[in-house]
Scaffold this motif. Structure first.
Motif, short mmCIF file in Angstrom:
data_model
loop_
_atom_site.label_atom_id
_atom_site.label_comp_id
_atom_site.label_asym_id
_atom_site.label_seq_id
_atom_site.Cartn_x
_atom_site.Cartn_y
_atom_site.Cartn_z
N GLY A 157 -8.32 31.66 37.63
CA GLY A 157 -7.26 30.67 37.67
C GLY A 157 -6.66 30.37 36.32
N TYR A 158 -7.49 30.15 35.31
CA TYR A 158 -6.99 29.82 33.98
C TYR A 158 -6.15 30.95 33.38
CZ TYR A 158 -6.90 28.07 29.21
OH TYR A 158 -6.49 27.63 27.99
N PRO A 159 -6.62 32.22 33.42
CA PRO A 159 -5.75 33.29 32.91
C PRO A 159 -4.43 33.41 33.68
CG PRO A 159 -8.00 34.08 33.09
CD PRO A 159 -7.96 32.73 33.74
N LEU A 160 -4.48 33.20 34.98
CA LEU A 160 -3.23 33.25 35.75
C LEU A 160 -2.31 32.08 35.40
CD1 LEU A 160 -4.59 34.35 39.26
CD2 LEU A 160 -3.31 35.73 37.60
N LEU A 161 -2.88 30.91 35.16
CA LEU A 161 -2.09 29.77 34.74
C LEU A 161 -1.42 30.03 33.39
CD1 LEU A 161 -1.24 26.77 35.07
CD2 LEU A 161 -3.36 26.18 33.89
N LEU A 162 -2.16 30.60 32.46
CA LEU A 162 -1.58 30.93 31.16
C LEU A 162 -0.46 31.95 31.29
CD1 LEU A 162 -4.66 31.07 28.77
CD2 LEU A 162 -2.97 29.26 29.02
N ARG A 163 -0.66 32.95 32.13
CA ARG A 163 0.36 33.97 32.36
C ARG A 163 1.62 33.33 32.93
NH1 ARG A 163 1.10 39.28 31.04
NH2 ARG A 163 -1.09 39.63 31.41
N ALA A 164 1.45 32.40 33.86
CA ALA A 164 2.60 31.72 34.46
C ALA A 164 3.33 30.86 33.44
CB ALA A 164 2.14 30.86 35.64
N LEU A 165 2.59 30.17 32.56
CA LEU A 165 3.23 29.35 31.53
C LEU A 165 4.01 30.20 30.54
CD1 LEU A 165 0.43 26.71 30.85
CD2 LEU A 165 2.62 26.35 31.98
N VAL A 166 3.47 31.36 30.19
CA VAL A 166 4.20 32.26 29.29
C VAL A 166 5.46 32.77 29.98
CG1 VAL A 166 4.11 34.52 28.17
CG2 VAL A 166 2.22 32.93 27.91
N ALA A 167 5.38 33.06 31.26
CA ALA A 167 6.55 33.53 32.00
C ALA A 167 7.62 32.44 32.07
CB ALA A 167 6.14 33.98 33.39
N LEU A 168 7.20 31.19 32.21
CA LEU A 168 8.15 30.09 32.31
C LEU A 168 8.77 29.72 30.97
CD1 LEU A 168 6.35 27.64 34.77
CD2 LEU A 168 8.42 28.95 35.19
N PHE A 169 7.95 29.61 29.95
CA PHE A 169 8.42 29.08 28.67
C PHE A 169 8.62 30.14 27.60
CE2 PHE A 169 6.13 25.56 30.70
CZ PHE A 169 7.18 24.68 30.80
N GLY A 170 8.32 31.38 27.89
CA GLY A 170 8.50 32.45 26.93
C GLY A 170 7.35 32.53 25.95
N GLU A 171 7.32 33.62 25.24
CA GLU A 171 6.23 33.87 24.29
C GLU A 171 6.81 33.92 22.89
OE1 GLU A 171 2.71 37.15 23.48
OE2 GLU A 171 4.11 37.44 25.11
N ARG A 172 6.26 33.09 22.00
CA ARG A 172 6.69 33.15 20.61
C ARG A 172 5.97 34.29 19.92
NH1 ARG A 172 5.70 27.33 18.42
NH2 ARG A 172 4.19 27.30 20.08
#
Length: 92
Positions: free
Chosen positions: A20-35
């Motif tokens: 769940g946590y890795p998937l949540l992080l992946r979703a947040l990067v997809a939403l807010f972009g990756e610096r």
């Protein structure tokens, strides 16, 4: 019944930690972009761009009954590859 609830909550937490946590992080990067968080060439430990000033660093050495080795440890800390004026060694 209560023991069954505790069991399934524990299983859920384990599954969340591994999936769940890795998937949540992946979703947040997809939403807010990756610096771009890569360390530039020549930077020490992610201090920033190669031309940026290095931060001052305090190295804390906890010591209890270390009379035999503390002098050697402090000398070793002073020999680190870091500017001497930016390195503070604190023996506690």
């Amino acid at each position: 019944m209560a023991l069954e609830i505790v069991f399934w909550v524990a299983v859920g937490l384990i599954v969340y930690a591994h999936l769940g946590y890795p998937l949540l992080l992946r979703a947040l990067v997809a939403l807010f972009g990756e610096r771009d968080a890569r360390v530039p060439d020549g930077a020490i430990g992610g201090a920033g761009k190669a031309g940026d000033a290095l931060p001052s660093v305090s190295l804390i050495v906890p010591a209890h009954d270390e009379e035999l080795v503390i002098e050697r440890k402090v000398a070793n800390a002073r020999e680190l590859d870091y500017p001497k004026e930016l390195l503070e060694v604190i023996v506690v």
